[in-house]
Design a protein around this motif. Structure first.
Motif, PDB file in Angstrom:
ATOM      1  N   ILE A  89       0.847  -1.187   0.000  1.00 27.52           N
ATOM      2  CA  ILE A  89       0.000   0.000   0.000  1.00 27.52           C
ATOM      3  C   ILE A  89       0.882   1.236   0.000  1.00 27.52           C
ATOM      4  O   ILE A  89       1.786   1.365   0.828  1.00 27.52           O
ATOM      5  N   SER A  90       0.621   2.136  -0.933  1.00 23.21           N
ATOM      6  CA  SER A  90       1.378   3.389  -0.953  1.00 23.21           C
ATOM      7  C   SER A  90       0.432   4.564  -1.166  1.00 23.21           C
ATOM      8  O   SER A  90      -0.519   4.482  -1.950  1.00 23.21           O
ATOM      9  N   VAL A  91       0.702   5.631  -0.432  1.00 22.68           N
ATOM     10  CA  VAL A  91      -0.068   6.871  -0.534  1.00 22.68           C
ATOM     11  C   VAL A  91       0.931   8.001  -0.713  1.00 22.68           C
ATOM     12  O   VAL A  91       1.849   8.158   0.092  1.00 22.68           O
ATOM     13  N   ASN A  92       0.757   8.787  -1.769  1.00 19.78           N
ATOM     14  CA  ASN A  92       1.720   9.835  -2.065  1.00 19.78           C
ATOM     15  C   ASN A  92       1.002  11.114  -2.478  1.00 19.78           C
ATOM     16  O   ASN A  92       0.260  11.127  -3.466  1.00 19.78           O
ATOM     17  N   VAL A  93       1.203  12.174  -1.692  1.00 18.23           N
ATOM     18  CA  VAL A  93       0.732  13.500  -2.100  1.00 18.23           C
ATOM     19  C   VAL A  93       1.829  14.071  -2.997  1.00 18.23           C
ATOM     20  O   VAL A  93       2.840  14.573  -2.519  1.00 18.23           O
ATOM     21  N   GLY A  94       1.624  13.950  -4.283  1.00 17.43           N
ATOM     22  CA  GLY A  94       2.697  14.241  -5.227  1.00 17.43           C
ATOM     23  C   GLY A  94       2.682  15.641  -5.800  1.00 17.43           C
ATOM     24  O   GLY A  94       3.652  16.053  -6.441  1.00 17.43           O
ATOM     25  N   LEU A  95       1.599  16.370  -5.579  1.00 15.60           N
ATOM     26  CA  LEU A  95       1.507  17.715  -6.135  1.00 15.60           C
ATOM     27  C   LEU A  95       0.669  18.571  -5.201  1.00 15.60           C
ATOM     28  O   LEU A  95      -0.405  18.152  -4.772  1.00 15.60           O
ATOM     29  N   ILE A  96       1.191  19.759  -4.856  1.00 16.67           N
ATOM     30  CA  ILE A  96       0.431  20.691  -4.021  1.00 16.67           C
ATOM     31  C   ILE A  96       0.453  22.069  -4.659  1.00 16.67           C
ATOM     32  O   ILE A  96       1.363  22.417  -5.413  1.00 16.67           O
ATOM     33  N   GLU A  97      -0.553  22.857  -4.336  1.00 14.72           N
ATOM     34  CA  GLU A  97      -0.618  24.233  -4.817  1.00 14.72           C
ATOM     35  C   GLU A  97      -1.445  25.038  -3.826  1.00 14.72           C
ATOM     36  O   GLU A  97      -2.239  24.471  -3.066  1.00 14.72           O
ATOM     37  N   GLY A  98      -1.266  26.321  -3.808  1.00 15.00           N
ATOM     38  CA  GLY A  98      -2.063  27.131  -2.902  1.00 15.00           C
ATOM     39  C   GLY A  98      -1.425  28.439  -2.540  1.00 15.00           C
ATOM     40  O   GLY A  98      -0.279  28.729  -2.902  1.00 15.00           O
ATOM     41  N   GLY A  99      -2.196  29.238  -1.785  1.00 14.04           N
ATOM     42  CA  GLY A  99      -1.715  30.529  -1.327  1.00 14.04           C
ATOM     43  C   GLY A  99      -1.969  31.633  -2.315  1.00 14.04           C
ATOM     44  O   GLY A  99      -2.228  31.407  -3.501  1.00 14.04           O
ATOM     45  N   ALA A 100      -1.895  32.879  -1.792  1.00 16.23           N
ATOM     46  CA  ALA A 100      -2.106  34.061  -2.627  1.00 16.23           C
ATOM     47  C   ALA A 100      -0.827  34.854  -2.798  1.00 16.23           C
ATOM     48  O   ALA A 100      -0.511  35.321  -3.891  1.00 16.23           O
ATOM     49  N   SER A 101      -0.075  35.027  -1.722  1.00 10.74           N
ATOM     50  CA  SER A 101       1.222  35.708  -1.768  1.00 10.74           C
ATOM     51  C   SER A 101       1.990  35.316  -0.523  1.00 10.74           C
ATOM     52  O   SER A 101       1.429  34.789   0.442  1.00 10.74           O
ATOM     53  N   VAL A 102       3.281  35.623  -0.516  1.00  3.76           N
ATOM     54  CA  VAL A 102       4.113  35.190   0.594  1.00  3.76           C
ATOM     55  C   VAL A 102       3.745  35.911   1.892  1.00  3.76           C
ATOM     56  O   VAL A 102       3.977  35.406   2.988  1.00  3.76           O
ATOM     57  N   ASN A 103       3.144  37.090   1.794  1.00  4.47           N
ATOM     58  CA  ASN A 103       2.780  37.832   3.007  1.00  4.47           C
ATOM     59  C   ASN A 103       1.277  37.793   3.278  1.00  4.47           C
ATOM     60  O   ASN A 103       0.728  38.686   3.917  1.00  4.47           O
ATOM     61  N   THR A 104       0.622  36.728   2.769  1.00  8.11           N
ATOM     62  CA  THR A 104      -0.800  36.527   3.021  1.00  8.11           C
ATOM     63  C   THR A 104      -1.023  35.161   3.645  1.00  8.11           C
ATOM     64  O   THR A 104      -0.490  34.157   3.149  1.00  8.11           O
ATOM     65  N   VAL A 105      -1.767  35.106   4.738  1.00  2.00           N
ATOM     66  CA  VAL A 105      -2.191  33.808   5.280  1.00  2.00           C
ATOM     67  C   VAL A 105      -3.041  33.144   4.209  1.00  2.00           C
ATOM     68  O   VAL A 105      -4.017  33.727   3.728  1.00  2.00           O
ATOM     69  N   SER A 106      -2.659  31.955   3.816  1.00  2.39           N
ATOM     70  CA  SER A 106      -3.230  31.361   2.604  1.00  2.39           C
ATOM     71  C   SER A 106      -4.723  31.056   2.734  1.00  2.39           C
ATOM     72  O   SER A 106      -5.151  30.369   3.663  1.00  2.39           O
ATOM     73  N   PRO A 107      -5.521  31.520   1.775  1.00  5.35           N
ATOM     74  CA  PRO A 107      -6.956  31.254   1.805  1.00  5.35           C
ATOM     75  C   PRO A 107      -7.339  29.940   1.138  1.00  5.35           C
ATOM     76  O   PRO A 107      -8.482  29.484   1.242  1.00  5.35           O
ATOM     77  N   ASN A 108      -6.402  29.315   0.427  1.00  3.41           N
ATOM     78  CA  ASN A 108      -6.725  28.068  -0.275  1.00  3.41           C
ATOM     79  C   ASN A 108      -5.475  27.227  -0.471  1.00  3.41           C
ATOM     80  O   ASN A 108      -4.364  27.754  -0.507  1.00  3.41           O
ATOM     81  N   ALA A 109      -5.683  25.937  -0.590  1.00  2.00           N
ATOM     82  CA  ALA A 109      -4.588  24.997  -0.878  1.00  2.00           C
ATOM     83  C   ALA A 109      -5.190  23.710  -1.403  1.00  2.00           C
ATOM     84  O   ALA A 109      -6.312  23.319  -1.026  1.00  2.00           O
ATOM     85  N   VAL A 110      -4.462  23.056  -2.279  1.00  2.00           N
ATOM     86  CA  VAL A 110      -4.939  21.812  -2.891  1.00  2.00           C
ATOM     87  C   VAL A 110      -3.809  20.794  -2.899  1.00  2.00           C
ATOM     88  O   VAL A 110      -2.667  21.126  -3.252  1.00  2.00           O
TER      89      VAL A 110
END
Length: 366
Positions: free
Chosen positions: A216-237
């Motif tokens: 059994i293997s589980v791998n989160v292989g791709l992530i994305e998210g955030g608005a800018s480096v000085n913003t608490v991120s409103p979204n992530a995938v």
């Protein structure tokens, strides 16, 4: 055979290039019709059309052959690096995965027809257009045509060492979407709710589901998210790949993934989980072992040592195997580096693997 492979390789037929996939299909349709086969076209609106092929005199064929017409390459790739031959190898997008296999299957049937061996009447063929993206529109067709069949011969290429494939891991994919609350990270960070932070917790928990000893293997292989480096991120995938080895592992893994994503670790965030385990494993059961033994006997008769292996990658073999049919994969020619610019075909294996396929059809049709 090489002339036809060159023609097919020089057509862009990525899974989402419907025009190109359908052009490949029209060429192959014409070739099979010349041999006396009836070719049914299963129209698709967005993806390429599927072809269902059997001889006009066929009655209840017992053998199902499956080969896909799509590749992983973007439109324009064929013109950038068209079919070429260097020594004993041929190169080009899709040359081994699996345009050479298409030609091999065609010529195996052509040999049976021309030698008047009626084993060609015992075969039904599916040429599908979407295997590289998980067979979303062709899976039901493959399962439907599996009914009443005794054998499934899947035309993925043989491994680099020539091995056939007798077992494959199953699996699926998930998308974990997190909604947070944006805030300035310097002025009022306490008002924010970080979607990235919440996704990070989920990544750690999902990776804790790995159980490599039990396949059994589980791998989160791709992530994305955030608005800018000085913003608490409103979204992530996060995009998650899951692999299993046994059919009974599917339900348990789906349950555990849902449990991980059922609650949040960062208050004020929300999670949406989409996806499932959509490809069953191909298991090397007794009937598959029997079919493999027959193929190995045929190989011995023509001076070809046939070995087998298992792989973590998926193919349409999983669908036929799950239907209870003796299934062997990797019956195409030998090559390597699929899905890359270095993909190649070992040209000398074209004829020997086509003969192996032809004589296997003869043997299991007796």
């Amino acid at each position: 055979m090489l002339d036809l492979i060159e023609q097919l390789v020089n057509i862009d037929s990525g899974s989402y290039v419907k025009e190109g996939v359908d052009k490949v299909g029209r060429i192959l349709k014409g070739k099979y019709e010349e041999l006396g086969f009836h070719v049914g076209v299963i129209e698709q609106e967005e993806l390429g059309n599927h072809l269902v092929i059997k001889h006009k005199e066929a009655i209840d064929p017992e053998i199902l052959i499956v080969a896909h017409m799509d590749t992983v390459f973007q439109e324009g790739t064929a013109s950038e690096r068209p079919f070429t031959i260097k020594g004993d190898r041929a190169y080009g997008p899709g040359v081994i995965d699996m345009k050479s296999s298409q030609v091999s299957a065609l010529y195996a049937l052509k040999a049976l027809v021309e030698t008047k061996d009626e084993a060609y009447k015992n075969v039904e063929i599916i040429l599908n257009s979407d295997e590289e993206i998980g067979s979303p529109t062709s899976r039901a067709l493959i399962e439907e045509k599996s009914v009443g069949k005794k054998y499934a011969l899947i035309m993925e290429p043989a491994r680099k060492d020539g091995s056939l494939v007798s077992a494959r891991r199953g699996g699926g994919s998930y998308t974990v979407s997190v909604k947070g609350r944006a805030a300035h990270s310097g002025i009022e960070p306490e008002k924010g709710r970080s979607a990235i932070e919440e996704l990070a917790y989920k990544i750690v928990k999902l990776h804790e589901l790995n159980d490599h000893d039990n396949g059994i293997s589980v791998n989160v292989g791709l992530i994305e998210g955030g608005a800018s480096v000085n913003t608490v991120s409103p979204n992530a995938v996060g995009h998650v790949d899951v692999r299993i080895t046994l059919p009974e592992q599917a339900e348990e893994m789906e349950k555990r993934i849902q449990e991980v994503c059922a609650t949040t670790d960062v208050s004020g965030t929300e999670i949406e989980l989409l996806g499932n385990i959509n490809r069953p494993p191909m298991v090397k059961n007794e009937q598959t072992k029997e079919l493999l033994h027959i193929i190995q006997e045929v190989g011995h008769e023509i001076g070809l040592e046939v070995t087998d292996t298992q792989t973590g990658g998926g193919s349409d073999a999983s669908f036929t195997s799950a239907q209870g049919i003796a299934t062997i994969d990797g019956l195409g020619p030998v090559g390597g580096n699929p899905h890359s610019e270095n993909e190649y075909l070992e040209i000398p294996t074209l004829t020997e693997r086509t003969e192996l396929l032809m004589k296997t059809i003869q043997r299991i049709s007796r």
